[in-house]
Structure formats: C-alpha cells, structure tokens
Design an enzyme around this catalytic site. Structure first.
Site, PDB file in Angstrom:
ATOM      1  N   LYS A 159      28.572  58.818  19.138  1.00  0.00           N
ATOM      2  CA  LYS A 159      27.873  59.040  17.646  1.00  0.00           C
ATOM      3  C   LYS A 159      26.500  58.638  17.654  1.00  0.00           C
ATOM      4  O   LYS A 159      26.291  57.203  17.749  1.00  0.00           O
ATOM      5  CB  LYS A 159      28.785  59.027  16.722  1.00  0.00           C
ATOM      6  CG  LYS A 159      29.525  57.946  17.080  1.00  0.00           C
ATOM      7  CD  LYS A 159      28.787  56.141  17.403  1.00  0.00           C
ATOM      8  CE  LYS A 159      28.224  55.941  15.665  1.00  0.00           C
ATOM      9  NZ  LYS A 159      27.435  54.031  16.041  1.00  0.00           N
ATOM     10  N   TYR A 193      31.591  56.914  10.859  1.00  0.00           N
ATOM     11  CA  TYR A 193      32.561  56.657  10.496  1.00  0.00           C
ATOM     12  C   TYR A 193      33.542  57.347   9.130  1.00  0.00           C
ATOM     13  O   TYR A 193      34.923  58.196   9.145  1.00  0.00           O
ATOM     14  CB  TYR A 193      32.866  55.148  10.632  1.00  0.00           C
ATOM     15  CG  TYR A 193      32.939  55.062  12.647  1.00  0.00           C
ATOM     16  CD1 TYR A 193      33.805  55.673  13.592  1.00  0.00           C
ATOM     17  CD2 TYR A 193      31.608  54.158  12.721  1.00  0.00           C
ATOM     18  CE1 TYR A 193      33.280  55.463  15.135  1.00  0.00           C
ATOM     19  CE2 TYR A 193      31.509  54.209  14.356  1.00  0.00           C
ATOM     20  CZ  TYR A 193      32.283  54.471  15.554  1.00  0.00           C
ATOM     21  OH  TYR A 193      32.265  54.913  16.636  1.00  0.00           O
TER      22      TYR A 193
HETATM   23  P1  NAD Z   1      22.181  48.824  22.913  1.00  0.00           P
HETATM   24  O1  NAD Z   1      21.307  48.169  22.115  1.00  0.00           O
HETATM   25  O2  NAD Z   1      23.304  47.914  23.006  1.00  0.00           O
HETATM   26  O3  NAD Z   1      22.420  49.306  24.529  1.00  0.00           O
HETATM   27  C1  NAD Z   1      21.355  50.486  24.471  1.00  0.00           C
HETATM   28  C2  NAD Z   1      20.663  50.634  25.274  1.00  0.00           C
HETATM   29  O4  NAD Z   1      19.650  51.716  25.559  1.00  0.00           O
HETATM   30  C3  NAD Z   1      20.675  49.633  26.394  1.00  0.00           C
HETATM   31  O5  NAD Z   1      20.613  49.552  27.757  1.00  0.00           O
HETATM   32  C4  NAD Z   1      18.397  50.062  26.374  1.00  0.00           C
HETATM   33  O6  NAD Z   1      18.275  49.081  27.702  1.00  0.00           O
HETATM   34  C5  NAD Z   1      18.660  51.843  26.583  1.00  0.00           C
HETATM   35  N1  NAD Z   1      17.538  52.219  26.292  1.00  0.00           N
HETATM   36  C6  NAD Z   1      16.772  53.338  26.903  1.00  0.00           C
HETATM   37  N2  NAD Z   1      15.537  53.254  26.433  1.00  0.00           N
HETATM   38  C7  NAD Z   1      15.428  52.686  25.213  1.00  0.00           C
HETATM   39  C8  NAD Z   1      14.861  52.490  23.589  1.00  0.00           C
HETATM   40  N3  NAD Z   1      13.445  52.640  24.100  1.00  0.00           N
HETATM   41  N4  NAD Z   1      15.144  51.061  23.483  1.00  0.00           N
HETATM   42  C9  NAD Z   1      16.093  50.457  23.085  1.00  0.00           C
HETATM   43  N5  NAD Z   1      16.304  50.812  24.148  1.00  0.00           N
HETATM   44  C10 NAD Z   1      16.511  51.716  24.818  1.00  0.00           C
HETATM   45  O7  NAD Z   1      23.387  50.327  22.311  1.00  0.00           O
HETATM   46  P2  NAD Z   1      24.662  50.389  21.810  1.00  0.00           P
HETATM   47  O8  NAD Z   1      25.291  49.594  21.178  1.00  0.00           O
HETATM   48  O9  NAD Z   1      25.288  50.032  23.158  1.00  0.00           O
HETATM   49  O10 NAD Z   1      24.502  51.943  21.697  1.00  0.00           O
HETATM   50  C11 NAD Z   1      23.890  52.723  22.116  1.00  0.00           C
HETATM   51  C12 NAD Z   1      24.358  54.094  21.225  1.00  0.00           C
HETATM   52  O11 NAD Z   1      26.096  54.185  21.469  1.00  0.00           O
HETATM   53  C13 NAD Z   1      24.332  54.409  19.892  1.00  0.00           C
HETATM   54  O12 NAD Z   1      24.111  55.678  19.500  1.00  0.00           O
HETATM   55  C14 NAD Z   1      25.745  53.744  19.574  1.00  0.00           C
HETATM   56  O13 NAD Z   1      25.693  54.787  18.034  1.00  0.00           O
HETATM   57  C15 NAD Z   1      26.687  53.927  20.620  1.00  0.00           C
HETATM   58  N6  NAD Z   1      27.842  53.426  19.912  1.00  0.00           N
HETATM   59  C16 NAD Z   1      28.955  54.110  19.663  1.00  0.00           C
HETATM   60  C17 NAD Z   1      30.237  52.752  19.648  1.00  0.00           C
HETATM   61  C18 NAD Z   1      31.323  53.679  19.354  1.00  0.00           C
HETATM   62  O14 NAD Z   1      32.353  52.802  19.106  1.00  0.00           O
HETATM   63  N7  NAD Z   1      31.104  55.139  19.596  1.00  0.00           N
HETATM   64  C19 NAD Z   1      29.939  51.858  19.287  1.00  0.00           C
HETATM   65  C20 NAD Z   1      29.021  51.016  19.710  1.00  0.00           C
HETATM   66  C21 NAD Z   1      27.439  51.881  19.679  1.00  0.00           C
END
Ligand code: NAD
Length: 379
Positions: free
Chosen positions: A149, A234
């Site tokens: 999401k 959410y």
């Molecule tokens: P994060 O910043 O921790 O991780 C992002 C990942 O994407 C990293 O591994 C990064 O290297 C990669 N990436 C690739 N290209 C990129 C770019 N151009 N710029 C930045 N990062 C890049 O983020 P996250 O917290 O893991 O979130 C990722 C997704 O998961 C989002 O869409 C977020 O909404 C979703 N999320 C959902 C939940 C849930 O409970 N369902 C919780 C956290 C995050």
C-alpha cells in the site's frame, strides 16, 4: 494513549459476549501465525503440502524487519527469491535465508523472473511511485503479485495494474495485512451483521512522528503524497470496511507545523466522508504525532480499537467489554491467505480493485484541499 486508564473497570463478566463471537465463531483458519511465544515456537509448519515461492522486491525496512521474518512462519509460501539494487544486501540476504544464486535479481534483470519456476509470487515493497511499474513487469513475467500500500500514486496507474493482472490471468493483491487479522475481520463482520444497529459515526486516525528528513517518504516524486498516502490510507480503509460502504463525498483540510520538512508532501490531513446510508466518518492522518485508533458508534452501542494499525498486539473493546480475539503475525497470515487463494484458485479479499478505491478517495481528498470544497467521489 493509555487504554487501561481510559477504559478502566472492564470486568470478566462483560467479556462473555465477545468471547462467544470470537475466533471459532468467526470461522478463522487454523492459527498457525499466532503472535508471541505460541507462534514463535511453531516455525516452519506444514509440511507435505505445496509451498509457493515468494520473491521480495526491495529489501528495505519493511522487507527486512517484517516480511522476511514472517516468511519463516508461513505455511503455504516461503521466501525463494530476492530483487535488490544493492549487491551487499544480496550477499547478506542470500546467506541468511539460504537463497539460490539463480534466484537473485536486480532491477534490470528482474524481467528474467519469467524463466524462474521457484518464484510464484512477487511481493513489491518499493517506494510508492515504483509500485505500478514493478507490479506490471512481474505480471507480464507470469507471476502473481502482492503490491504494498498505497497501491500506486494515481487511479490511472491502479487501473493499469488491474488491467495487466487481467491480461496476464494472474492474481494481484494489495498488502492490506489488517484484513487478515481477527480484530479487523470482526469489525468487517459487524459492518455486515450490524449487531448494535445501524452504524452512525466512525472516527479513525493514524499517525506517527516522522524522523529522517531526507527519506523518500518526504519526496513527492517517489511517495506520491505524504502521511495520507502512507498511513492515512489505513484510517481511510478502516472507515470503508467499518461501514461496509463506499463514500459518496469528502471534505478535507491540510495543516503543516513544519513547512520546510513537509515542503513537498502533506504532514497532517483531516477529512470527513459521507456514506450512502447516512453514516459519516471523521478521520486524521499525520506525520506530526503518534495516534492509532478507530471508533464506531451505532444505534445501540459502540466499539473501538487502539492501537489497531501497527503490527500488534491490537486492542479492542465494545460497550459490552473487551474484544477477546487471538493476536496473529499480520504478515504471515496475510501472505498465507494469498498463497491459499492461488493454490485453491479463489479470489483474494484484497484485490487491486480494493487498492484503487482507496487511491480514488485520496485523490478526492487532495482535490478538496486544493479547492476548499466538498468533492463527490465517483467511480
Ligand atoms: P524503505 O525505505 O525502508 O525501503 C525501500 C526500498 O526500496 C529500499 O530497499 C531501497 O533501496 C529501495 N529502492 C529502490 N529504488 C529506490 C529509490 N529510487 N529511492 C528509494 N529507495 C529505493 O521503505 P519501506 O518502509 O520498506 O517501504 C516500502 C513500501 O512498503 C512502501 O510502499 C510502504 O508504504 C510499504 N510499507 C508497508 C507497511 C505495511 O505495514 N503494510 C509497512 C512499511 C512499509
């Protein structure tokens, strides 16, 4: 919020009603992903049955701290593939999770997944603006997809993803993990059965205090929006399943306490939804402070949950007493739900269409902020 202080005086006698309406009554599946010691003592499970292979795309915080550990507890799927742009992460993860070299991809070699029989499900865990491209590419490679999401950063992109899934004849699910938890399933069931009479007022709020000012979540080009896209979704999704209805109109306002940090994206949004039955929802999304609650008041009673959008434990209660329901590992329950849909050829309960509905309301929320007017939500 200190729930114990706010809701003191809850007695065991008042628990019986909810206990009867508990997990068994709800027809919940075998609870293999029970949170806490009971679940932790039971890793691996199944065996004998087929486990689908899952490839995680983007090895950031959510993949590392939630999804990969949860995939050690799932019964119907397991971690078999990795997609990352960072070679050091590939090396570390391969060793930790015993992933074959041939199952590790970067963003350029990604499309070669088409030839990999070890991967059945691709799970897109990238910044929001990358969801559409990587979902569509995975579908074109013949994989089923879970996309995090918000589904995408526009309704147009969501529609393209849905169309790609139809064309590829593959399932597309959105990472709405709360739909696989007993507490939120109970709220959905009450929206259908209305044990407390017609639903009148819903209040939902989700927020946390945003840290690092340099992350992609604060950049419009990667995030698509601010707190609303990230966590307000959410609260929005909850107001939709708490009523069991789709909103007809929205009125929203935006506030910023730190215009420098939140130069590109929204910090705090308050919005109101009107539903066809006459029910209304009042909701908040914020990066300014921690808040996590939902409250539903009906003709003959009320229920509420908080904390309720994080990874648990979820706490809930009604005017009759505590919601006495099991706690699960959300992500394990969610991924097993999806794997079972694929194994049994049944539709997911969180399809792309569900993700699109939220993004459509979010677009209406932004339009209301921009125009200062009530905006109709039209399909
Ligand atoms: P994060 O910043 O921790 O991780 C992002 C990942 O994407 C990293 O591994 C990064 O290297 C990669 N990436 C690739 N290209 C990129 C770019 N151009 N710029 C930045 N990062 C890049 O983020 P996250 O917290 O893991 O979130 C990722 C997704 O998961 C989002 O869409 C977020 O909404 C979703 N999320 C959902 C939940 C849930 O409970 N369902 C919780 C956290 C995050």
């Amino acid at each position: 919020m200190n729930n114990d202080t706010l809701f003191s005086g809850r007695g065991d006698s008042r628990r019986s009603f909810l206990h009867k309406m508990g997990a068994a009554a709800m027809g919940l599946p075998a609870l293999s992903w029970l949170a806490g010691p009971a679940g932790a003592a039971n890793p691996g499970f199944v065996q004998g049955g087929k486990q689908l292979g899952v490839a995680l795309v983007g090895l950031g915080g959510y993949s590392k701290h939630q999804l990969a550990p949860a995939l050690q507890q799932t019964r119907f799927c397991k971690l078999t593939g990795l997609v990352t742009g960072t070679p050091a992460k590939a090396a570390e993860w391969k060793g930790k999770y015993n992933i074959a070299d041939k199952n590790v991809y970067d963003y350029k070699t990604y499309d070669r997944l088409v030839d990999n029989k070890d991967v059945d499900i691709v799970y897109v865990v990238l910044p929001n603006a990358m969801h559409a491209e990587f979902t569509i590419r995975a579908l074109q490679a013949g994989k089923h997809v879970i996309c995090e999401k918000p589904m995408a950063v526009s309704v147009a992109e969501c529609q393209q993803m849905i169309d790609a899934a139809k064309k590829a004849r593959r399932q597309l699910a959105i990472g709405y993990r709360l739909h696989s938890t007993p507490h939120h399933q109970q709220v959905m069931q009450w929206a259908k059965e209305k044990p407390f009479g017609a639903i009148k007022i819903v209040e939902t709020s989700d927020g946390f205090r945003m840290g690092d000012p340099n992350q992609w979540r604060l950049k419009k080009a990667l995030a698509g929006g601010g707190s609303m896209m990230d966590i307000g979704i959410y609260a929005l999704n909850a107001s939709r399943y708490a009523t069991g209805e789709e909103p007809v109109s929205v009125f929203a306002q935006e506030y910023k306490t730190d215009p420098v940090k939140f130069k590109e994206v929204d910090e705090t949004i308050l919005w109101q939804l009107k539903f066809p039955s006459g029910a209304v929802a009042n909701s908040t999304s914020t990066y300014a402070a921690s808040v996590e609650r939902m409250y539903v008041t009906c003709e003959k009673g009320w229920y509420e949950m908080g904390p309720c959008y994080g990874y648990g434990p979820i706490k809930g209660r009604t005017h009759k007493g505590d919601m006495d329901l099991p706690q699960v590992v959300h992500q394990a329950a969610q991924m097993d739900d999806f794997a079972q849909c694929i194994l049994n050829n049944t539709p997911t309960k969180v399809p792309g269409e569900e993700g699109l509905k939220d993004v459509r309301v979010i677009e209406a929320i932004y339009k209301s902020i921009e125009t200062g007017k009530v905006v109709q939500v039209t399909a």
